[in-house]
Design a protein around this motif. Structure first.
Motif, PDB file in Angstrom:
ATOM      1  N   TYR A  35       0.861  -1.183   0.000  1.00 32.95           N
ATOM      2  CA  TYR A  35       0.000   0.000   0.000  1.00 32.95           C
ATOM      3  C   TYR A  35       0.896   1.231   0.000  1.00 32.95           C
ATOM      4  O   TYR A  35       1.850   1.325   0.796  1.00 32.95           O
ATOM      5  CB  TYR A  35      -0.908   0.029   1.223  1.00 32.95           C
ATOM      6  CG  TYR A  35      -1.772   1.269   1.286  1.00 32.95           C
ATOM      7  CD1 TYR A  35      -2.971   1.332   0.585  1.00 32.95           C
ATOM      8  CD2 TYR A  35      -1.368   2.388   2.015  1.00 32.95           C
ATOM      9  CE1 TYR A  35      -3.760   2.472   0.614  1.00 32.95           C
ATOM     10  CE2 TYR A  35      -2.149   3.532   2.050  1.00 32.95           C
ATOM     11  CZ  TYR A  35      -3.345   3.570   1.349  1.00 32.95           C
ATOM     12  OH  TYR A  35      -4.108   4.701   1.371  1.00 32.95           O
TER      13      TYR A  35
ATOM     14  N   GLU B 173       0.842   5.727  -0.746  1.00 34.90           N
ATOM     15  CA  GLU B 173       0.079   6.941  -1.047  1.00 34.90           C
ATOM     16  C   GLU B 173       1.020   8.124  -1.134  1.00 34.90           C
ATOM     17  O   GLU B 173       2.025   8.201  -0.434  1.00 34.90           O
ATOM     18  CB  GLU B 173      -1.001   7.186   0.006  1.00 34.90           C
ATOM     19  CG  GLU B 173      -0.485   7.405   1.409  1.00 34.90           C
ATOM     20  CD  GLU B 173      -1.607   7.671   2.404  1.00 34.90           C
ATOM     21  OE1 GLU B 173      -1.309   8.256   3.460  1.00 34.90           O
ATOM     22  OE2 GLU B 173      -2.763   7.290   2.117  1.00 34.90           O
TER      23      GLU B 173
ATOM     24  N   THR C  32      -2.858  13.032  -7.131  1.00 34.82           N
ATOM     25  CA  THR C  32      -2.134  11.795  -6.854  1.00 34.82           C
ATOM     26  C   THR C  32      -0.846  11.733  -7.656  1.00 34.82           C
ATOM     27  O   THR C  32      -0.793  12.129  -8.816  1.00 34.82           O
ATOM     28  CB  THR C  32      -3.017  10.579  -7.197  1.00 34.82           C
ATOM     29  OG1 THR C  32      -4.215  10.655  -6.433  1.00 34.82           O
ATOM     30  CG2 THR C  32      -2.303   9.277  -6.879  1.00 34.82           C
TER      31      THR C  32
ATOM     32  N   GLY D 168       1.313   7.747 -11.883  1.00 36.27           N
ATOM     33  CA  GLY D 168       1.687   6.349 -12.059  1.00 36.27           C
ATOM     34  C   GLY D 168       1.704   5.520 -10.795  1.00 36.27           C
ATOM     35  O   GLY D 168       2.133   4.362 -10.819  1.00 36.27           O
ATOM     36  N   LEU D 169       1.246   6.070  -9.684  1.00 40.02           N
ATOM     37  CA  LEU D 169       1.302   5.353  -8.409  1.00 40.02           C
ATOM     38  C   LEU D 169       0.012   4.575  -8.173  1.00 40.02           C
ATOM     39  O   LEU D 169      -1.074   5.141  -8.180  1.00 40.02           O
ATOM     40  CB  LEU D 169       1.524   6.347  -7.257  1.00 40.02           C
ATOM     41  CG  LEU D 169       1.536   5.746  -5.858  1.00 40.02           C
ATOM     42  CD1 LEU D 169       2.731   4.824  -5.674  1.00 40.02           C
ATOM     43  CD2 LEU D 169       1.553   6.843  -4.797  1.00 40.02           C
ATOM     44  N   SER D 170       0.127   3.275  -7.958  1.00 43.12           N
ATOM     45  CA  SER D 170      -1.011   2.446  -7.560  1.00 43.12           C
ATOM     46  C   SER D 170      -1.038   2.360  -6.034  1.00 43.12           C
ATOM     47  O   SER D 170      -0.041   2.009  -5.413  1.00 43.12           O
ATOM     48  CB  SER D 170      -0.883   1.042  -8.149  1.00 43.12           C
ATOM     49  OG  SER D 170      -0.915   1.071  -9.549  1.00 43.12           O
ATOM     50  N   ARG D 171      -2.175   2.676  -5.454  1.00 38.76           N
ATOM     51  CA  ARG D 171      -2.263   2.629  -3.989  1.00 38.76           C
ATOM     52  C   ARG D 171      -2.120   1.204  -3.472  1.00 38.76           C
ATOM     53  O   ARG D 171      -1.496   0.967  -2.440  1.00 38.76           O
ATOM     54  CB  ARG D 171      -3.583   3.222  -3.521  1.00 38.76           C
ATOM     55  CG  ARG D 171      -3.621   4.735  -3.589  1.00 38.76           C
ATOM     56  CD  ARG D 171      -4.701   5.300  -2.694  1.00 38.76           C
ATOM     57  NE  ARG D 171      -4.620   6.749  -2.620  1.00 38.76           N
ATOM     58  CZ  ARG D 171      -5.339   7.477  -1.784  1.00 38.76           C
ATOM     59  NH1 ARG D 171      -6.196   6.896  -0.965  1.00 38.76           N
ATOM     60  NH2 ARG D 171      -5.211   8.781  -1.760  1.00 38.76           N
ATOM     61  N   ARG D 172      -2.718   0.257  -4.186  1.00 38.24           N
ATOM     62  CA  ARG D 172      -2.668  -1.137  -3.744  1.00 38.24           C
ATOM     63  C   ARG D 172      -2.139  -2.004  -4.876  1.00 38.24           C
ATOM     64  O   ARG D 172      -2.627  -1.923  -6.004  1.00 38.24           O
ATOM     65  CB  ARG D 172      -4.058  -1.624  -3.315  1.00 38.24           C
ATOM     66  CG  ARG D 172      -4.646  -0.850  -2.159  1.00 38.24           C
ATOM     67  CD  ARG D 172      -6.097  -1.233  -1.906  1.00 38.24           C
ATOM     68  NE  ARG D 172      -6.685  -0.427  -0.842  1.00 38.24           N
ATOM     69  CZ  ARG D 172      -7.223   0.782  -1.020  1.00 38.24           C
ATOM     70  NH1 ARG D 172      -7.250   1.293  -2.236  1.00 38.24           N
ATOM     71  NH2 ARG D 172      -7.732   1.452  -0.003  1.00 38.24           N
ATOM     72  N   SER D 173      -1.165  -2.817  -4.574  1.00 41.08           N
ATOM     73  CA  SER D 173      -0.669  -3.789  -5.541  1.00 41.08           C
ATOM     74  C   SER D 173      -0.342  -5.074  -4.800  1.00 41.08           C
ATOM     75  O   SER D 173       0.052  -5.049  -3.627  1.00 41.08           O
ATOM     76  CB  SER D 173       0.566  -3.262  -6.282  1.00 41.08           C
ATOM     77  OG  SER D 173       1.589  -2.912  -5.362  1.00 41.08           O
ATOM     78  N   TYR D 174      -0.544  -6.186  -5.465  1.00 45.77           N
ATOM     79  CA  TYR D 174      -0.328  -7.460  -4.793  1.00 45.77           C
ATOM     80  C   TYR D 174       0.027  -8.540  -5.808  1.00 45.77           C
ATOM     81  O   TYR D 174      -0.259  -8.432  -7.006  1.00 45.77           O
ATOM     82  CB  TYR D 174      -1.568  -7.884  -4.001  1.00 45.77           C
ATOM     83  CG  TYR D 174      -2.858  -7.832  -4.776  1.00 45.77           C
ATOM     84  CD1 TYR D 174      -3.287  -8.904  -5.556  1.00 45.77           C
ATOM     85  CD2 TYR D 174      -3.654  -6.676  -4.730  1.00 45.77           C
ATOM     86  CE1 TYR D 174      -4.464  -8.837  -6.268  1.00 45.77           C
ATOM     87  CE2 TYR D 174      -4.841  -6.611  -5.448  1.00 45.77           C
ATOM     88  CZ  TYR D 174      -5.238  -7.702  -6.209  1.00 45.77           C
ATOM     89  OH  TYR D 174      -6.402  -7.628  -6.923  1.00 45.77           O
TER      90      TYR D 174
END
Length: 270
Positions: A230, A232, A250, A253-259
């Motif tokens: 996570y 931000e 924001t 290119g930033l993803s808040r959640r990656s898995y």
């Protein structure tokens, strides 16, 4: 399909670097303590040639910097480790972004639609980040690990696209790049990469990995590897689409959640 007509360009980039590292082993709080520190000096020479405002041009520059890093590991016991790190990094702009070049979209479009033009920016500075991270790792059974870590980054000179509406004539580009039916008096959306203001972001990561050797055969050769991150962060965008308005949005290119999740099967021959 989007076909692009572009001017020719040439880019040359040479980088020279020198670095040193130092490892140490000791104790802290009565526990084994390991550190690794380093410093790197680099010097980059850059030049690009192409058409600028319709005239042949060459731009050259040289920049250098000193970057540091330090990693530390504390063995809390046989199964637990505490890690911490602080370091600096740079990422140079892509060759496409820093070249003296212009690309005019030749995509077919409806009457009244505004065309698009990309113009490179040879004055871009490299992205530079200061990074800090700390975390705890638990090693259990054979080949099992559960880890959690938190991180913080301060980034300068992140590259974003600045878009402005401009008449083609003001760009000084050759008319040969225009598609049939376009005029040099037509308005185009012109995008140019620019260095953004300083920004910060933070987050945490969970990681889990282990062999599932407690399962009955042949399932005992299975294993899993999973992680979740996570993050931000926000940054200031200036003169958004030529309106003169600045907006905090924001981080690009930033993803808040990656898995990620992996199920694997591992034997001597498979």
């Amino acid at each position: 399909d989007d076909i692009v007509e572009s001017t020719n360009f040439d880019v040359k980039e040479d980088t020279y670097a020198l670095y040193g590292m130092y490892d140490s082993t000791g104790s802290w709080l009565g526990k084994p303590f390991y550190t690794q520190s380093g410093v790197r000096y680099f010097s980059t020479r850059f030049s690009t040639s192409g058409l600028q405002k319709g005239e042949p041009a060459t731009i050259s520059k040289t920049y250098d910097d000193v970057l540091f890093s330090m990693n530390a590991v504390l063995e809390l016991n046989d199964d637990w480790l505490w890690r911490a790190s602080v370091d600096e990094n740079i990422t140079r702009p892509s060759i496409h972004d820093v070249a003296i070049t212009a690309e005019v979209s030749q995509a077919s479009r409806n009457e009244g639609d505004i065309g698009r033009i990309f113009i490179g920016n040879p004055y871009l500075k490299p992205l530079k980040s200061v990074n800090a991270e700390t975390g705890i790792e638990w090693y259990f059974d054979e080949g099992g690990i559960l880890a959690i870590s938190g991180f913080f980054k301060k980034i300068d000179n992140f590259v974003v696209e600045e878009v402005k509406a401009m008449p083609y004539r003001a760009l000084g580009l050759p008319a040969s790049l225009l598609q049939e039916g376009d005029s040099e008096d037509d308005i185009f959306y012109v995008s140019t990469p620019q260095n953004a203001d300083s920004t910060k972001f933070k987050g945490f990561e969970l990681a889990y990995s282990r062999d599932l050797n407690f399962l009955p055969s042949p399932l005992d050769s299975l294993g899993v590897n999973a992680n979740f991150t996570y993050a931000e962060g926000k940054t200031l965008y200036r003169d958004v689409q030529g309106t003169g308005e600045n907006q905090v949005k924001t981080f690009a290119g930033l993803s808040r959640r990656s898995y990620n999740f992996t199920l694997y099967y591992d034997q001597q021959h498979w």
